[in-house]
Enzyme design. Structure first.
Site, PDB file in Angstrom:
ATOM      1  N   LYS A  23      -8.255  -0.293 -13.398  1.00 55.88           N
ATOM      2  CA  LYS A  23      -6.889   0.620 -13.310  1.00 55.88           C
ATOM      3  C   LYS A  23      -6.244  -0.115 -12.180  1.00 55.88           C
ATOM      4  O   LYS A  23      -4.851  -0.212 -12.616  1.00 55.88           O
ATOM      5  CB  LYS A  23      -7.999   1.377 -12.037  1.00 55.88           C
ATOM      6  CG  LYS A  23      -5.994   2.438 -11.147  1.00 55.88           C
ATOM      7  CD  LYS A  23      -7.023   3.580 -10.835  1.00 55.88           C
ATOM      8  CE  LYS A  23      -7.299   3.379  -9.349  1.00 55.88           C
ATOM      9  NZ  LYS A  23      -6.550   3.351  -8.551  1.00 55.88           N
ATOM     10  N   ASN A  24      -6.724  -1.170 -11.448  1.00 55.64           N
ATOM     11  CA  ASN A  24      -5.477  -1.875  -9.659  1.00 55.64           C
ATOM     12  C   ASN A  24      -5.212  -2.640 -10.645  1.00 55.64           C
ATOM     13  O   ASN A  24      -4.231  -3.371 -10.346  1.00 55.64           O
ATOM     14  CB  ASN A  24      -6.351  -2.244  -8.922  1.00 55.64           C
ATOM     15  CG  ASN A  24      -6.643  -0.866  -8.203  1.00 55.64           C
ATOM     16  OD1 ASN A  24      -6.259  -0.102  -7.717  1.00 55.64           O
ATOM     17  ND2 ASN A  24      -7.691  -1.384  -7.183  1.00 55.64           N
ATOM     18  N   CYS A 116      -4.751   8.145  -2.062  1.00 51.67           N
ATOM     19  CA  CYS A 116      -5.533   8.404  -1.003  1.00 51.67           C
ATOM     20  C   CYS A 116      -5.346   8.342   0.573  1.00 51.67           C
ATOM     21  O   CYS A 116      -4.254   7.469   0.665  1.00 51.67           O
ATOM     22  CB  CYS A 116      -6.845   7.574  -1.173  1.00 51.67           C
ATOM     23  SG  CYS A 116      -7.347   7.793  -2.890  1.00 51.67           S
ATOM     24  N   ARG A 121      -0.218   2.782   4.933  1.00 51.32           N
ATOM     25  CA  ARG A 121       0.516   2.263   3.755  1.00 51.32           C
ATOM     26  C   ARG A 121       1.590   2.662   3.857  1.00 51.32           C
ATOM     27  O   ARG A 121       1.952   2.557   1.745  1.00 51.32           O
ATOM     28  CB  ARG A 121      -0.787   2.748   2.071  1.00 51.32           C
ATOM     29  CG  ARG A 121      -1.833   2.827   2.749  1.00 51.32           C
ATOM     30  CD  ARG A 121      -2.784   3.987   1.741  1.00 51.32           C
ATOM     31  NE  ARG A 121      -3.205   2.895   0.563  1.00 51.32           N
ATOM     32  CZ  ARG A 121      -4.124   3.285  -0.715  1.00 51.32           C
ATOM     33  NH1 ARG A 121      -4.144   4.157  -0.959  1.00 51.32           N
ATOM     34  NH2 ARG A 121      -3.760   2.416  -1.353  1.00 51.32           N
ATOM     35  N   PRO A 122       2.227   1.653   4.543  1.00 50.32           N
ATOM     36  CA  PRO A 122       3.711   1.923   4.638  1.00 50.32           C
ATOM     37  C   PRO A 122       3.961   1.043   3.660  1.00 50.32           C
ATOM     38  O   PRO A 122       3.288  -0.182   2.724  1.00 50.32           O
ATOM     39  CB  PRO A 122       4.056   1.374   6.069  1.00 50.32           C
ATOM     40  CG  PRO A 122       2.708   0.497   6.353  1.00 50.32           C
ATOM     41  CD  PRO A 122       1.395   0.839   5.928  1.00 50.32           C
ATOM     42  N   ASP A 124       7.403  -0.827   3.519  1.00 46.42           N
ATOM     43  CA  ASP A 124       7.850  -1.649   4.531  1.00 46.42           C
ATOM     44  C   ASP A 124       8.519  -2.893   4.261  1.00 46.42           C
ATOM     45  O   ASP A 124       8.931  -3.751   3.778  1.00 46.42           O
ATOM     46  CB  ASP A 124       7.787  -1.953   5.829  1.00 46.42           C
ATOM     47  CG  ASP A 124       6.474  -2.419   6.439  1.00 46.42           C
ATOM     48  OD1 ASP A 124       5.570  -1.624   6.179  1.00 46.42           O
ATOM     49  OD2 ASP A 124       6.649  -3.143   7.617  1.00 46.42           O
ATOM     50  N   ASP A 306     -12.070  -1.370  -0.705  1.00 44.25           N
ATOM     51  CA  ASP A 306     -12.003  -0.385  -1.847  1.00 44.25           C
ATOM     52  C   ASP A 306     -13.863  -0.435  -1.778  1.00 44.25           C
ATOM     53  O   ASP A 306     -15.188   0.492  -2.958  1.00 44.25           O
ATOM     54  CB  ASP A 306     -11.729  -0.161  -2.978  1.00 44.25           C
ATOM     55  CG  ASP A 306     -10.655   0.219  -3.486  1.00 44.25           C
ATOM     56  OD1 ASP A 306      -9.737   0.384  -2.322  1.00 44.25           O
ATOM     57  OD2 ASP A 306      -9.639  -0.249  -4.174  1.00 44.25           O
ATOM     58  N   ARG A 386      -9.892   9.389 -11.157  1.00 45.89           N
ATOM     59  CA  ARG A 386      -8.502   8.528 -10.828  1.00 45.89           C
ATOM     60  C   ARG A 386      -9.125   7.431 -11.494  1.00 45.89           C
ATOM     61  O   ARG A 386      -7.726   6.455 -11.542  1.00 45.89           O
ATOM     62  CB  ARG A 386      -7.610   8.615  -9.659  1.00 45.89           C
ATOM     63  CG  ARG A 386      -6.849  10.107  -8.927  1.00 45.89           C
ATOM     64  CD  ARG A 386      -6.301  10.203  -7.112  1.00 45.89           C
ATOM     65  NE  ARG A 386      -5.321   8.542  -7.678  1.00 45.89           N
ATOM     66  CZ  ARG A 386      -5.227   8.309  -6.377  1.00 45.89           C
ATOM     67  NH1 ARG A 386      -6.124   8.490  -5.596  1.00 45.89           N
ATOM     68  NH2 ARG A 386      -4.739   7.043  -6.482  1.00 45.89           N
TER      69      ARG A 386
END
Length: 417
Positions: A23-24, A116, A121-122, A124, A306, A386
């Site tokens: 998935k990633n 999630c 989990r910015p 920026d 993960d 997901r």
């Protein structure tokens, strides 16, 4: 497929699992298809909720994107700069679709990405890097608007943290920017290497992926290609931990053990047998499982964040103490407020009714239920969907007693699958 997971634990796992595409890797590859002027085919893609969300994002940008058997085909030039708000809000990876739109159309509009709830989990790092390449970023409430009045240009960028998402965003932007980009402090994950391989197959010039310094020479346009995404090391880690928790012997094929070796080495330390092959590994556990002591996650090539909840589920069945500290996300473990989860030996797991708190936390509950005595129910399984396609059938094939069951809303009999 929606519905609760019903698991009767206490049965060892035995058999072979072919690990599906990651998935990633698939999600950034789908975003990269926006850069391509001819069709892209991704082969043997798992049917995941996040993949369907990505297809909706591509369609909202004006591309044709859909399934052809087990493959996904994307074609057409993006003509809409505004991503679908509902789809973008459901998935953090939606931010990856902005850089290609910015490069192709000079503008990208989205909402702040979801995903999630495992801590801050910015984006920026994504935005500051794009700004160095000529983008202008502004927020209007929940909407994020990016423009590049003079187009994107190459730049020398140093990330203060090796963020996977930021590395992917800037790699996508640099592939179509004018001039050369040097990205220092880049993430080294194998999914980054996979993305670079795809871009190069399409005509890009990316060097150094897999190291902390990536160099990209921008190209005016990229062609499409047919590409098989890499195997999912987190799915492989999930089944390895499931075997450690429930016992038995499981062969995991199609995924090089080197890309999740830290987890396998911890399982060996805990008493599992691990037999390595070039593209496969056999995990077995027939005796007692021992505690691992103190374990830490980290950026690749360390233990993946993960994998932390998955490993924690296996540790619940050990006869001595373990602890895991996640240094990446401050709320990786839904059952504790801090970054560290301490696990003490108990009297054995018993079946219970639980709800998945997030994607990997939900998979961890399934692993724990496989090792527990009695029946367990895991609800909120849309979060598990997901990242896992056909999770219950794959476990059932290994000998576990697991089924999917939907709850009736009108008093009718339950449907069982």
């Amino acid at each position: 497929m929606e519905g609760d997971l019903i698991i009767t634990g206490g049965r060892p796992l035995n058999g072979t699992v072919r690990i599906p595409a990651a998935k990633n890797s698939v999600l950034p590859l789908l975003a990269a298809s926006l850069l391509c002027s001819s069709p892209v085919r991704l082969r043997a893609v798992p049917e995941l909720a996040d993949v369907d969300t990505s297809l909706q994002l591509l369609q909202s940008a004006g591309c044709e994107a859909g399934w052809q058997g087990s493959d996904i085909v994307v074609q057409g030039v993006p003509g809409v700069c505004r991503l679908g708000a509902d789809a973008a809000a459901r998935m953090r990876a939606s931010i990856l679709f902005c850089a290609p739109l910015l490069a192709r159309l000079g503008r990208a509009e989205t909402v702040l990405p979801g995903g999630c709830r495992i801590g801050a989990r910015p984006v920026d790092l994504h935005l500051s890097g794009l700004a160095q390449m000529g983008a202008v970023c502004r927020a209007e409430g929940e909407r994020l608007i990016l423009t590049a009045p003079s187009g994107l240009h190459g730049a020398e960028i140093t990330l203060r943290f090796p963020s996977v998402g930021a590395t992917e965003t800037l790699l996508l932007a640099a592939a179509a920017a004018q001039g050369k980009t040097v990205l220092r402090g880049a993430a080294r994950e194998p999914e980054i290497v996979d993305l670079a391989a795809f871009l190069n197959r399409c005509g890009a010039c990316v060097q150094g992926a897999g190291s902390s310094t990536i160099r990209v020479e921008g190209r005016r346009s990229l062609s499409g290609c047919s590409f098989a995404p890499m195997a999912d090391r987190i799915v492989a880690s999930t089944f390895a931990c499931a075997c450690a928790a429930a016992g038995g012997r499981v062969e995991l094929t199609g995924c090089a053990p080197e890309i999740y070796r830290p987890l396998l080495e911890i399982l060996e330390q805990m008493g599992c047998g691990v037999k390595y092959g070039p593209e496969s590994v056999v995990v077995s556990r027939f005796g007692r499982l021992h505690g691992a002591g103190k374990v830490f996650t980290g950026v690749y090539p360390a233990l993946a964040t993960d994998a932390a909840p998955l490993l924690a589920a296996a540790m619940l069945t050990a006869d001595s103490e373990s602890s895991i500290e996640d240094v990446v996300f401050e709320r990786r473990f839904a059952c504790t407020e801090g970054r560290t989860l301490c696990i003490l030996p108990g009297t054995g797991l018993k079946g219970a009714n639980t709800a998945a708190p997030d994607l990997r936390g939900g998979a961890a509950l399934v692993i724990a239920a496989l090792a527990a005595q009695g029946k367990s129910r895991v609800t909120n399984t849309a979060l598990i969907d997901r990242g896992y396609a056909g999770f219950a059938p794959m476990l059932a094939k290994l000998g576990s007693e697991i089924r999917r069951e939907t709850r009736p809303s009108d008093g009718t009999e339950k449907k069982r699958h």
